[in-house]
Design a protein around this motif. Structure first.
Motif, PDB file in Angstrom:
ATOM      1  N   ARG A 153       0.885  -1.170   0.000  1.00 29.05           N
ATOM      2  CA  ARG A 153       0.000   0.000   0.000  1.00 29.05           C
ATOM      3  C   ARG A 153       0.920   1.217   0.000  1.00 29.05           C
ATOM      4  O   ARG A 153       1.379   1.665   1.044  1.00 29.05           O
ATOM      5  CB  ARG A 153      -0.922  -0.040   1.223  1.00 29.05           C
ATOM      6  CG  ARG A 153      -1.685  -1.360   1.326  1.00 29.05           C
ATOM      7  CD  ARG A 153      -2.531  -1.487   2.565  1.00 29.05           C
ATOM      8  NE  ARG A 153      -1.798  -1.406   3.816  1.00 29.05           N
ATOM      9  CZ  ARG A 153      -1.091  -2.410   4.352  1.00 29.05           C
ATOM     10  NH1 ARG A 153      -1.019  -3.568   3.742  1.00 29.05           N
ATOM     11  NH2 ARG A 153      -0.452  -2.240   5.498  1.00 29.05           N
ATOM     12  N   MET A 154       1.170   1.698  -1.185  1.00 28.94           N
ATOM     13  CA  MET A 154       2.332   2.574  -1.349  1.00 28.94           C
ATOM     14  C   MET A 154       1.952   3.981  -1.819  1.00 28.94           C
ATOM     15  O   MET A 154       0.994   4.163  -2.561  1.00 28.94           O
ATOM     16  CB  MET A 154       3.247   1.932  -2.397  1.00 28.94           C
ATOM     17  CG  MET A 154       4.519   2.671  -2.658  1.00 28.94           C
ATOM     18  SD  MET A 154       5.731   1.497  -3.308  1.00 28.94           S
ATOM     19  CE  MET A 154       7.088   2.606  -3.605  1.00 28.94           C
ATOM     20  N   VAL A 198      -3.819   5.521   8.062  1.00 24.64           N
ATOM     21  CA  VAL A 198      -4.723   4.863   7.119  1.00 24.64           C
ATOM     22  C   VAL A 198      -4.079   3.610   6.522  1.00 24.64           C
ATOM     23  O   VAL A 198      -4.544   3.085   5.515  1.00 24.64           O
ATOM     24  CB  VAL A 198      -5.200   5.830   6.003  1.00 24.64           C
ATOM     25  CG1 VAL A 198      -6.252   6.774   6.560  1.00 24.64           C
ATOM     26  CG2 VAL A 198      -4.055   6.608   5.385  1.00 24.64           C
ATOM     27  N   GLY A 199      -3.013   3.159   7.134  1.00 31.16           N
ATOM     28  CA  GLY A 199      -2.491   1.837   6.769  1.00 31.16           C
ATOM     29  C   GLY A 199      -1.484   1.780   5.630  1.00 31.16           C
ATOM     30  O   GLY A 199      -1.180   0.704   5.130  1.00 31.16           O
ATOM     31  N   ILE A 200      -0.955   2.929   5.213  1.00 34.88           N
ATOM     32  CA  ILE A 200       0.069   2.916   4.156  1.00 34.88           C
ATOM     33  C   ILE A 200       1.347   2.269   4.708  1.00 34.88           C
ATOM     34  O   ILE A 200       1.751   2.563   5.829  1.00 34.88           O
ATOM     35  CB  ILE A 200       0.366   4.363   3.695  1.00 34.88           C
ATOM     36  CG1 ILE A 200      -0.879   4.989   3.053  1.00 34.88           C
ATOM     37  CG2 ILE A 200       1.571   4.427   2.758  1.00 34.88           C
ATOM     38  CD1 ILE A 200      -1.361   4.327   1.803  1.00 34.88           C
ATOM     39  N   ASN A 201       1.972   1.403   3.917  1.00 31.15           N
ATOM     40  CA  ASN A 201       3.170   0.737   4.431  1.00 31.15           C
ATOM     41  C   ASN A 201       4.419   0.900   3.572  1.00 31.15           C
ATOM     42  O   ASN A 201       5.432   0.235   3.814  1.00 31.15           O
ATOM     43  CB  ASN A 201       2.903  -0.751   4.708  1.00 31.15           C
ATOM     44  CG  ASN A 201       2.607  -1.534   3.434  1.00 31.15           C
ATOM     45  OD1 ASN A 201       2.592  -0.972   2.339  1.00 31.15           O
ATOM     46  ND2 ASN A 201       2.381  -2.819   3.576  1.00 31.15           N
ATOM     47  N   ALA A 202       4.354   1.760   2.549  1.00 31.11           N
ATOM     48  CA  ALA A 202       5.554   2.004   1.741  1.00 31.11           C
ATOM     49  C   ALA A 202       5.466   3.397   1.140  1.00 31.11           C
ATOM     50  O   ALA A 202       4.370   3.908   0.876  1.00 31.11           O
ATOM     51  CB  ALA A 202       5.675   0.970   0.622  1.00 31.11           C
ATOM     52  N   ILE A 203       6.632   4.007   0.937  1.00 24.61           N
ATOM     53  CA  ILE A 203       6.663   5.334   0.305  1.00 24.61           C
ATOM     54  C   ILE A 203       7.930   5.467  -0.525  1.00 24.61           C
ATOM     55  O   ILE A 203       9.003   5.048  -0.103  1.00 24.61           O
ATOM     56  CB  ILE A 203       6.599   6.468   1.356  1.00 24.61           C
ATOM     57  CG1 ILE A 203       6.545   7.832   0.657  1.00 24.61           C
ATOM     58  CG2 ILE A 203       7.798   6.426   2.313  1.00 24.61           C
ATOM     59  CD1 ILE A 203       6.219   8.992   1.581  1.00 24.61           C
ATOM     60  N   SER A 204       7.774   6.030  -1.707  1.00 29.98           N
ATOM     61  CA  SER A 204       8.947   6.379  -2.496  1.00 29.98           C
ATOM     62  C   SER A 204       9.086   7.893  -2.410  1.00 29.98           C
ATOM     63  O   SER A 204       8.120   8.620  -2.626  1.00 29.98           O
ATOM     64  CB  SER A 204       8.719   5.922  -3.934  1.00 29.98           C
ATOM     65  OG  SER A 204       9.655   6.534  -4.765  1.00 29.98           O
ATOM     66  N   GLY A 237       6.226   2.041  10.617  1.00 33.42           N
ATOM     67  CA  GLY A 237       5.990   0.809   9.856  1.00 33.42           C
ATOM     68  C   GLY A 237       5.966   1.015   8.351  1.00 33.42           C
ATOM     69  O   GLY A 237       5.403   0.199   7.625  1.00 33.42           O
ATOM     70  N   ILE A 238       6.544   2.122   7.884  1.00 35.18           N
ATOM     71  CA  ILE A 238       6.498   2.419   6.450  1.00 35.18           C
ATOM     72  C   ILE A 238       7.889   2.212   5.849  1.00 35.18           C
ATOM     73  O   ILE A 238       8.870   2.776   6.330  1.00 35.18           O
ATOM     74  CB  ILE A 238       6.047   3.888   6.231  1.00 35.18           C
ATOM     75  CG1 ILE A 238       4.634   4.069   6.800  1.00 35.18           C
ATOM     76  CG2 ILE A 238       6.092   4.254   4.752  1.00 35.18           C
ATOM     77  CD1 ILE A 238       4.213   5.525   6.915  1.00 35.18           C
ATOM     78  N   ARG A 239       7.943   1.388   4.814  1.00 36.71           N
ATOM     79  CA  ARG A 239       9.219   1.103   4.187  1.00 36.71           C
ATOM     80  C   ARG A 239       9.491   2.114   3.087  1.00 36.71           C
ATOM     81  O   ARG A 239       8.622   2.392   2.263  1.00 36.71           O
ATOM     82  CB  ARG A 239       9.149  -0.295   3.562  1.00 36.71           C
ATOM     83  CG  ARG A 239      10.386  -1.064   3.855  1.00 36.71           C
ATOM     84  CD  ARG A 239      10.260  -2.507   3.488  1.00 36.71           C
ATOM     85  NE  ARG A 239      11.628  -2.981   3.305  1.00 36.71           N
ATOM     86  CZ  ARG A 239      11.959  -4.122   2.783  1.00 36.71           C
ATOM     87  NH1 ARG A 239      11.023  -4.944   2.364  1.00 36.71           N
ATOM     88  NH2 ARG A 239      13.220  -4.468   2.674  1.00 36.71           N
TER      89      ARG A 239
END
Ligand code: GCU
Length: 687
Positions: A153-154, A198-204, A237-239
């Motif tokens: 969820r990125m 809101v549950g996002i678990n990745a970000i670029s 918790g966000i990669r």
């Protein structure tokens, strides 16, 4: 976002109070871990909403929180306490006090929140805060068991290191300025919190168009700063991922090639990966835009996208890294005179036959539609068409073609339309949401990604109401079955208070806004008609004779792009038979996509019973009128919202009314002049 002043109703606090005064946490508390953030959010959230400061007891154990009386909670029995949980899952049981006979005014007794991991616990804490913010009459007894449907969820930032944001409509970057990474700030931490909530678990964290300065993000001078950023997101918790420049071996390594099959190039990327992961061991990997809109890529060396993606994937594999390889590949130097080339076909034509050739740690990132985030497009036929290749669907929260966060356009219903679409690629029920969840094909990595809409504006998103899109994307990424009205209601209540007139109106307005935006801009799925490059104001022929492959082909008798197999570009043939048959036939094709698939006369009668030309006139008048009605209604609510937000929204709506009027008059006049057909209702057209 929770408005404390709206929440601090003493009666409500009374009902929640038993849960708010005493918390027992059982976990191995790591200071920088998501578990610590979960506790901080819970205690801080309670304080902000109620003014209460809960006492906190910490014990060893699995990630578990007991709110209220641990003695009562200890009596809680059943599989609830032992149910095995997936890593990101949580279970929440709120138990009401037995002795409280007054059902109209029930009181909580205790709550147990278990997470499958610290991250699961964090999501559970935010869910509990959301319940507190949205349940008007205090807690209801509830057993909630949730796990996210999409593994990935990125969020993609399109931020540049000079501080600008590509397609950014809410100020500058919160991450960069003057080609440096900014120090840790409340803004960046706040963003990590927003996303986790809101549950996002990745970000670029940088633009897919990786320019000179951003190319250096993977060099020793910047990696310590990259690590700093990654740590902030890690606490929630966000990669973190980086967008990488395919030509980095040339630009940084001094090589004279970036050929994916060249040994020196492979070696260069392997060493680079070693260096990157020594500095940032938890990095998620790379996002790559290659051979797309003049970005470098494997085509230069006569190689294909599997060669290109695998080169990077092999380098990242030893460290568990992933390559998000974008499929936005098309000819952006098209000759408009050439009617046989169709940009909509491009992603499928480039990628489909490569199925099975990508490494397991590659994910193809596919835009939701075959063109480019228009107000209405069919679902990309590439999505789900490569059973042996991991895929994520890419959406755009930034409203590039949907009002640029000046006009309201709540995109959740649009995204749901894509997610609910049945591709039939593995029989009935092969919906986009099931494919993204990895339930249709044996994907090892999959999910959804979206281009962010935030910047350093005070309200984060330019238009205050555009926050609902960021919130909504996260909620849908977590659970694509949530209904649009539920998401709109949640956001409105959390923002304007539970059951207030302002919240009710905002909810209504959000739900109407996508159809309204569509009704005054490009008609019936044909797209574009915007000012080149800027993409906001109307310019019907702005892209008509350009190199971008974005045409409507309006002439004196008709409009639309013939993409049929029988007489057009054959794009329709990229869908499974069930969809192909519908899109191929002008009679079957849904009205809203008619001009995407067919060139029809202005006198063609739609399923609605109207001719195309009359539909164009009517909907543009209706759209502009609707915005005027929103303004009138919002004015009536002046006393219901704080003055600043009231005025801000009013000004934006007034701007939207101007924009809608201009679109209405330009589009209607254009088609009147082309077709010579008058409006049945004889409204004003500028002959
Ligand atoms: C659109 C947008 C560009 C962006 C591109 C992409 O074309 O206008 O700014 O770079 O999409 O998704 O790569």
């Amino acid at each position: 976002w929770l408005p404390a002043d709206r929440w601090q109703d003493p009666e409500r606090i009374e009902r929640w109070r038993p849960l708010l005064e005493r918390i027992e946490a059982r976990m191995e508390l790591r200071p920088e871990g998501p578990g610590a953030s979960a506790l901080q959010e819970l205690v801080g959230g309670i304080k902000m909403l109620t003014g209460l400061s809960p006492s906190l007891t910490l014990k060893a154990g699995s990630p578990l929180l007991i709110l209220g009386s641990p003695e009562s909670a200890a009596r809680s029995s059943g599989e609830w306490n032992t149910l095995p949980l997936a890593e990101e899952a949580y279970v929440l049981r709120i138990k009401m006090a037995d002795e409280d006979g007054n059902q109209a005014c029930p009181k909580a007794e205790y709550a147990i929140l278990r997470g499958g991991s610290e991250r699961g616990l964090l999501y559970g804490v935010f869910a509990l805060l959301r319940l507190m913010g949205t349940q008007p009459h205090g807690p209801r007894e509830s057993d909630i068991a949730e796990a996210p449907r999409n593994p990935l969820r990125m969020i993609d930032q399109w931020d540049n290191m000079d501080g600008s944001v590509e397609r950014g409509y809410s100020g500058g970057s919160i991450f960069y300025r003057d080609n440096r990474i900014l120090p840790e700030s409340d803004r960046i931490i706040g963003y990590a919190r927003l996303l986790a909530s809101v549950g996002i678990n990745a970000i670029s964290v940088n633009n897919v168009n990786v320019h000179r300065e951003e190319t250096k993000l993977i060099t020793s001078s910047l990696l310590p700063d990259v690590k700093r950023l990654s740590d902030i997101f890690g606490r929630y918790g966000i990669r973190m991922f980086l967008s990488a420049n395919y030509a980095a071996p040339l630009e940084l390594g001094g090589l004279d090639t970036a050929d994916p099959l060249n040994e020196d190039v492979k070696q260069w990327w392997r060493r680079k990966a070693e260096e990157i992961y020594a500095a940032v061991p938890e990095l998620g990997g790379f996002v790559v835009k290659a051979d797309s809109e003049n970005r470098p890529g494997p085509f230069t060396y006569g190689r294909d996208h599997a060669d290109g993606a695998n080169l990077l994937a092999d380098a990242l594999a030893p460290y568990g890294g992933t390559v998000m390889w974008r499929c936005f590949v098309y000819d952006c130097h098209q000759d408009w005179r050439d009617r046989s080339t169709d940009r909509a076909r491009a992603a499928y034509d480039h990628f489909r036959d490569l199925d099975g050739r990508f490494r397991d740690n590659v994910i193809l990132q596919i835009k939701n539609g075959p063109m480019d985030f228009q107000v209405r497009e069919p679902v990309s036929p590439l999505f789900g068409a490569m059973p042996q290749t991991n895929q994520v669907m890419e959406f755009q929260i930034a409203q590039e073609y949907t009002g640029q966060q000046r006009d309201v356009c709540f995109l959740v219903p649009q995204w749901k339309k894509s997610l609910d679409f049945d591709t039939f690629l593995n029989g009935a029920g092969s919906t986009v949401k099931q494919i993204a969840a990895g339930k249709v094909h044996p994907f090892t990595r999959s999910g959804v990604a979206a281009v962010s809409n935030i910047g350093d504006d005070d309200n984060w998103t330019g238009h205050h109401l555009a926050q609902a899109n960021l919130f909504g994307f996260g909620r849908l990424a977590w659970n694509p079955d949530l209904e649009s009205d539920v998401i709109a209601a949640e956001w409105s209540a959390l923002t304007f208070g539970v059951d207030t007139p302002a919240a009710k109106f905002v909810e209504e307005l959000l739900l109407e806004s996508w159809p309204v935006y569509e009704s005054y801009t490009a008609p019936l799925g044909v797209g574009w008609m915007v000012q080149p490059h800027y993409h906001y104001a109307v310019d019907v022929d702005g892209y008509e004779y350009s190199k971008w492959g974005t045409y409507h082909f309006a002439d004196r008798t008709g409009i639309g792009v013939d993409r049929t197999m029988a007489t057009g570009t054959g794009y329709v043939g990229q869908y499974a038979a069930e969809n192909r048959d519908i899109y191929e036939s002008p009679a079957e094709c849904p009205d809203e996509l008619l001009l995407f698939f067919h060139h029809v006369p202005y006198t063609h009668v739609l399923k609605s019973g109207k001719t195309v030309i009359q539909h164009i006139y009517d909907s543009r008048f209706e759209g502009a009128e609707k915005v005027e009605r929103w303004i009138a209604r919002w004015r009536e609510l002046e006393s219901e919202a704080d003055h600043e937000r009231f005025l801000h929204i009013l000004r934006r709506l007034e701007g939207q009314a101007e924009n809608a009027k201009q679109w209405r008059d330009v589009v209607n006049t254009y088609f009147y002049r082309k077709s010579g057909i008058p409006d049945e209702r004889e409204r004003m057209l500028y002959a």
